[in-house]
Design an enzyme around this catalytic site. Structure first.
Site, mmCIF file in Angstrom:
data_model
loop_
_atom_site.group_PDB
_atom_site.id
_atom_site.type_symbol
_atom_site.label_atom_id
_atom_site.label_comp_id
_atom_site.label_asym_id
_atom_site.label_seq_id
_atom_site.Cartn_x
_atom_site.Cartn_y
_atom_site.Cartn_z
ATOM 1 N N HIS A 116 42.199 31.739 39.489
ATOM 2 C CA HIS A 116 42.015 32.211 38.113
ATOM 3 C C HIS A 116 43.105 31.679 37.186
ATOM 4 O O HIS A 116 44.233 31.447 37.615
ATOM 5 C CB HIS A 116 42.024 33.743 38.087
ATOM 6 C CG HIS A 116 40.841 34.348 38.780
ATOM 7 N ND1 HIS A 116 40.921 35.066 39.933
ATOM 8 C CD2 HIS A 116 39.515 34.315 38.462
ATOM 9 C CE1 HIS A 116 39.711 35.457 40.315
ATOM 10 N NE2 HIS A 116 38.843 35.016 39.439
ATOM 11 N N GLY A 117 42.750 31.529 35.922
ATOM 12 C CA GLY A 117 43.741 31.173 34.909
ATOM 13 C C GLY A 117 43.801 29.678 34.636
ATOM 14 O O GLY A 117 42.979 28.896 35.127
ATOM 15 N N ASN A 130 31.923 30.545 37.553
ATOM 16 C CA ASN A 130 32.581 31.473 36.622
ATOM 17 C C ASN A 130 33.580 30.762 35.706
ATOM 18 O O ASN A 130 34.470 30.052 36.193
ATOM 19 C CB ASN A 130 33.375 32.515 37.417
ATOM 20 C CG ASN A 130 32.495 33.596 37.996
ATOM 21 O OD1 ASN A 130 31.286 33.439 38.078
ATOM 22 N ND2 ASN A 130 33.111 34.695 38.383
ATOM 23 N N GLU A 168 32.635 39.453 47.816
ATOM 24 C CA GLU A 168 33.612 38.359 47.952
ATOM 25 C C GLU A 168 34.314 38.412 49.294
ATOM 26 O O GLU A 168 34.746 39.467 49.754
ATOM 27 C CB GLU A 168 34.653 38.402 46.819
ATOM 28 C CG GLU A 168 35.703 37.293 46.967
ATOM 29 C CD GLU A 168 36.513 36.986 45.713
ATOM 30 O OE1 GLU A 168 36.139 37.469 44.633
ATOM 31 O OE2 GLU A 168 37.518 36.262 45.834
ATOM 32 N N GLY A 206 37.134 31.245 39.291
ATOM 33 C CA GLY A 206 38.279 30.410 38.943
ATOM 34 C C GLY A 206 37.885 28.965 38.727
ATOM 35 O O GLY A 206 38.605 28.049 39.136
ATOM 36 N N ALA A 207 36.750 28.745 38.059
ATOM 37 C CA ALA A 207 36.184 27.396 37.998
ATOM 38 C C ALA A 207 36.313 26.739 36.624
ATOM 39 O O ALA A 207 35.564 25.815 36.306
ATOM 40 C CB ALA A 207 34.722 27.430 38.431
ATOM 41 N N ASP A 248 32.145 41.775 36.326
ATOM 42 C CA ASP A 248 33.015 40.800 37.000
ATOM 43 C C ASP A 248 34.143 41.555 37.710
ATOM 44 O O ASP A 248 34.819 42.391 37.104
ATOM 45 C CB ASP A 248 33.573 39.851 35.923
ATOM 46 C CG ASP A 248 34.282 38.646 36.506
ATOM 47 O OD1 ASP A 248 33.954 38.247 37.635
ATOM 48 O OD2 ASP A 248 35.154 38.088 35.800
ATOM 49 N N SER A 282 38.730 31.087 31.336
ATOM 50 C CA SER A 282 39.898 30.432 30.718
ATOM 51 C C SER A 282 39.514 29.333 29.730
ATOM 52 O O SER A 282 40.152 29.192 28.679
ATOM 53 C CB SER A 282 40.816 29.852 31.804
ATOM 54 O OG SER A 282 41.295 30.892 32.621
HETATM 55 P P1 13P Z 1 38.804 30.915 35.183
HETATM 56 O O1 13P Z 1 40.114 31.604 34.947
HETATM 57 O O2 13P Z 1 38.980 29.641 35.944
HETATM 58 O O3 13P Z 1 38.035 30.717 33.926
HETATM 59 O O4 13P Z 1 37.911 31.871 36.126
HETATM 60 C C1 13P Z 1 37.206 32.965 35.599
HETATM 61 C C2 13P Z 1 36.631 33.845 36.658
HETATM 62 O O5 13P Z 1 36.587 33.536 37.835
HETATM 63 C C3 13P Z 1 36.109 35.141 36.215
HETATM 64 O O6 13P Z 1 35.721 35.921 37.281
HETATM 65 O O1 G3H Z 2 38.590 36.808 36.725
HETATM 66 C C1 G3H Z 2 39.118 37.285 35.720
HETATM 67 C C2 G3H Z 2 38.567 37.031 34.384
HETATM 68 O O2 G3H Z 2 39.118 35.868 33.828
HETATM 69 C C3 G3H Z 2 38.692 38.228 33.499
HETATM 70 O O3 G3H Z 2 39.987 38.401 33.035
HETATM 71 O O4 G3H Z 2 40.483 40.861 33.345
HETATM 72 O O5 G3H Z 2 41.689 39.491 31.613
HETATM 73 O O6 G3H Z 2 39.292 40.104 31.304
HETATM 74 P P1 G3H Z 2 40.399 39.789 32.279
HETATM 75 ZN ZN ZN Z 3 36.901 35.729 39.061
#
Ligand code: 13P
Ligand code: G3H
Ligand code: ZN
Length: 311
Positions: free
Chosen positions: A180-181, A256, A134, A214-215, A82, A259
């Site tokens: 994200h988050g 993805n 991306e 970020g889903a 990722d 969170s």
């Molecule tokens: P979330 O923070 O919405 O779960 O997204 C995770 C993500 O995109 C990991 O690449």
């Molecule tokens: O997109 C990011 C993911 O949520 C991974 O997060 O780098 O804290 O493992 P992390």
């Molecule tokens: Zn991501």
């Protein structure tokens, strides 16, 4: 079953109008929690590892756990990097048994993004590994950028065809307003995604798998549970489920989620300690954590992804 790359699973998902869940893994309980739900639903899955997860849990441990999960379950499982930051990290994952990698060149200018992505694709394809690129940039959790106020971060549909043709990527992550988050929208702000961009992109790339980062839905039940048992999370707002369902039925083949898993794990462990303050055996609270992960993934497969019985 050995680990698979994403070609077959995305082809079937595109044609079938559903999406594959791509869940971030950091330890054994998370891997098992996800795969238990996939097994119960006979669903394919992508287990993805960020650079920081690789640092935390260490590459050989994560690889071994995911390989065992595929062998034991018999499900099609891809082990995916990722947000690969550079060629060296992608190469190390390709050489180290990953079946899919993301090269995230989205912060570069268009030409540089094409060059770094193309280099990874050339190496990956020689090894049977698929590549996600991306275009467009998602807001980060720490950026405090209001998603709908930051138009510059959306993917420009006019660029996607050239990007895919010149790089040879197998899938493309686009920015349509997710982030994200756990804090994707401001309190009081109406969550919105640019489905017009998704439609435009898929018109220009017929049959091509699109990825949504970020889903997480930021499931209110788990935010409430965190706060009920001593947490102090401010209002957390995720992507409405009907929007995720809509995306899954369109060209989005990979959704993805990280969170939502973090929240479920943390909420259930907080609850466990509130109810059993005398416990100190990790197997007791991690059992609750693992079960919560299974519950979340089961719900996502049935209610959002539509990937049940697609293994
Ligand atoms: P979330 O923070 O919405 O779960 O997204 C995770 C993500 O995109 C990991 O690449
Ligand atoms: O997109 C990011 C993911 O949520 C991974 O997060 O780098 O804290 O493992 P992390
Ligand atoms: Zn991501």
């Amino acid at each position: 079953m050995p680990l698979v790359n994403t070609i077959e699973m995305f082809k079937k998902a595109y044609e079938g109008g559903y999406a594959i869940g791509a869940f971030n893994v950091n330890n054994m309980e998370i891997v098992q929690g996800i795969v238990d739900a996939c097994q119960a639903n006979n669903s394919p899955v992508i287990l993805q590892v960020s650079s920081s997860a690789r640092k935390y849990a260490r590459h050989p441990y994560l690889r071994a756990m995911v390989e065992v999960a595929a062998q034991e379950s018999g499900l099609p499982i891809a082990l995916h990097l990722d947000h690969g930051p550079d060629f060296a990290t992608c190469k190390s994952c390709i050489d180290g048994g990953f079946t899919s990698v993301m090269i995230d060149g989205s912060h570069h200018d268009f030409e540089t993004n094409i060059q770094v992505t193309k280099e990874v694709v050339e190496y990956a394809h020689k090894h049977g590994v698929t590549v996600e690129g991306e275009l467009g940039q998602l807001a980060g959790v720490e950026d405090e950028v209001s998603v709908d106020a930051d138009n510059a971060s959306y993917t420009d549909p006019a660029q996607v065809q050239e990007f895919v043709e010149r790089t040879g990527v197998d899938s493309l992550a686009i920015a349509i307003g997710t982030s994200h988050g756990a804090f994707k929208f401001k309190p009081g702000q109406k969550p919105q995604l640019r489905f017009d961009i998704l439609e435009d992109v898929s018109r220009r790339l017929p049959g091509f798998p699109i990825v949504l980062h970020g889903a997480s839905a930021v499931i209110p039940k788990y935010v409430a549970m965190v706060n009920q048992f001593g947490g102090q999370m401010p209002d957390a707002i995720g992507i409405p489920e009907e929007m995720l369902r809509k995306a899954s039925s369109m060209a989005v083949c990979k959704i993805n989620v990280d969170s939502d898993l973090r929240l479920a794990l943390t909420a259930s462990i907080r609850k466990h300690f509130a109810e059993h303050p005398d416990h100190f055996d990790p197997r007791q609270y991690l059992t609750d954590g693992r079960n919560a992960i299974t519950e979340v993934v089961d719900y996502k497969i049935k209610s959002i992804l539509g990937s049940e019985n697609k293994a």
